[in-house]
Design an enzyme around this catalytic site. Sequence first.
Site, short mmCIF file in Angstrom:
data_model
loop_
_atom_site.label_atom_id
_atom_site.label_comp_id
_atom_site.label_asym_id
_atom_site.label_seq_id
_atom_site.Cartn_x
_atom_site.Cartn_y
_atom_site.Cartn_z
N LYS A 104 3.05 8.62 -11.06
CA LYS A 104 1.87 9.03 -10.27
C LYS A 104 2.21 8.86 -8.78
O LYS A 104 2.65 7.79 -8.37
CB LYS A 104 0.66 8.17 -10.66
CG LYS A 104 -0.60 8.47 -9.84
CD LYS A 104 -1.85 7.95 -10.52
CE LYS A 104 -3.07 8.07 -9.64
NZ LYS A 104 -4.33 7.81 -10.32
N GLU B 34 2.86 4.10 -10.63
CA GLU B 34 2.26 4.65 -9.40
C GLU B 34 2.72 3.92 -8.14
O GLU B 34 2.13 2.90 -7.78
CB GLU B 34 0.73 4.59 -9.48
CG GLU B 34 0.04 5.15 -8.23
CD GLU B 34 -1.48 5.02 -8.25
OE1 GLU B 34 -2.03 4.35 -9.15
OE2 GLU B 34 -2.12 5.59 -7.37
C1 5MM Z 1 -4.73 5.49 -5.12
O1 5MM Z 1 -5.71 5.17 -6.00
C2 5MM Z 1 -5.65 5.78 -7.30
C3 5MM Z 1 -6.05 7.22 -7.24
O2 5MM Z 1 -7.27 7.34 -6.56
P1 5MM Z 1 -7.51 8.47 -5.45
O3 5MM Z 1 -7.37 9.80 -6.16
O4 5MM Z 1 -8.91 8.20 -4.99
O5 5MM Z 1 -6.48 8.27 -4.38
C4 5MM Z 1 -6.59 4.98 -8.21
O6 5MM Z 1 -6.21 5.11 -9.56
C5 5MM Z 1 -6.60 3.53 -7.81
O7 5MM Z 1 -5.38 2.96 -8.19
C6 5MM Z 1 -7.77 2.86 -8.52
O8 5MM Z 1 -8.95 3.44 -8.05
C7 5MM Z 1 -7.79 1.34 -8.34
O9 5MM Z 1 -7.89 1.03 -7.00
P2 5MM Z 1 -8.17 -0.50 -6.54
O10 5MM Z 1 -8.17 -0.39 -5.03
O11 5MM Z 1 -9.50 -0.88 -7.07
O12 5MM Z 1 -7.06 -1.34 -7.06
#
Ligand code: 5MM
Length: 335
Positions: free
Chosen positions: A221, A179
Amino acid sequence: MMLVDLLACAHSLVHPGKGILAADESTTTADKRLEQFGIKSSVEMRRKERDLFLATPDIEKYLSGVILYQETLTQKSKSGKYFPKLLWEKGIVPGIKVDEGTEPMADNPDELITNGLIGLEDRVAKYHKESHTGFAKWRAVIRIDGDRLPTAQALVENAKRLATYAKCVQETGMVPVVEPEVLLEGKHSRARARAVIETTMKAVIAALEDQSLDMSGVVVKTAMALSGNKSGRKDTPEEVAEDTVTALVNSIPKGLAGVVFLSGGQTPDQATENLRAIAHYAAKAGAPWPMTFSYARALQEEALEVWRGKEENVDAARDIYMSRLEKVFNAARGA
Ligand code: 5MM
């Protein structure tokens, strides 16, 4: 898991229409999200939140996988089952976030580099062996600021780390979900977002190829190509679809297992309608890999608003969550 299982797992994750719930918010992010909805956070409240989303009956109609955070691997659902086991029993593949978050880059503190390579091999092997996770995710964060950011250095260094993690995960027998998130924050145009997504993805693919990854077992991703949230511009779903699919087709080779989208701060409705337009445009453009969702906020925020941490609101929160899952599932199929 043998390589053949790994490939089967990669394909099941991008099964047409089904998608991935990103429930892998780190403790700090999870707490912030709970507090946003007036919920006082604690280990037990985070467990209840995960239970709300993972133990909802019938989610397997819409979800192929769920990305978990390490804390959740060793927590149990109200039913007494560990969350990864609960998911496997529903036919949903549990995955794990294995990066350890970002920090400012040493040479350019305006840009971020993702940490987590130290001790990665041991952690990945442990998650796979003890919690039976089938895939692992690593998130790099790319900022846009006019023509100044991202720098080539940030792209190359983040791509190298993504490829190093992906190789380690694949060698353990799990599917890497790679990602590189290009952030929505900023005044940039949608054209700039499209160009940055394309350049970022090219750097990531080159790094994966350098590591001789089996691309048929890799899921990427990505963000969608959207005008920055301070640009004053609201894109139509058709505009988003054309720019997003074009950027990805120009940068991602045929043969990759699939592409999944993050919601990135879009409203649930925007993330749904943009995904539907992407599915239509991808079919027209002949995109060579399946595409689906891997949302966190767009799937969870409406339910959190209703739940507010209260047992008596669980059923109503699950209803709205299921309704959003169904909408996003249909959108991913272009229906
Ligand atoms: C970009 O964040 C990922 C997808 O979430 P959204 O659909 O809300 O954009 C998500 O998988 C993110 O990587 C995780 O929530 C982990 O985030 P943190 O900030 O806790 O590392």
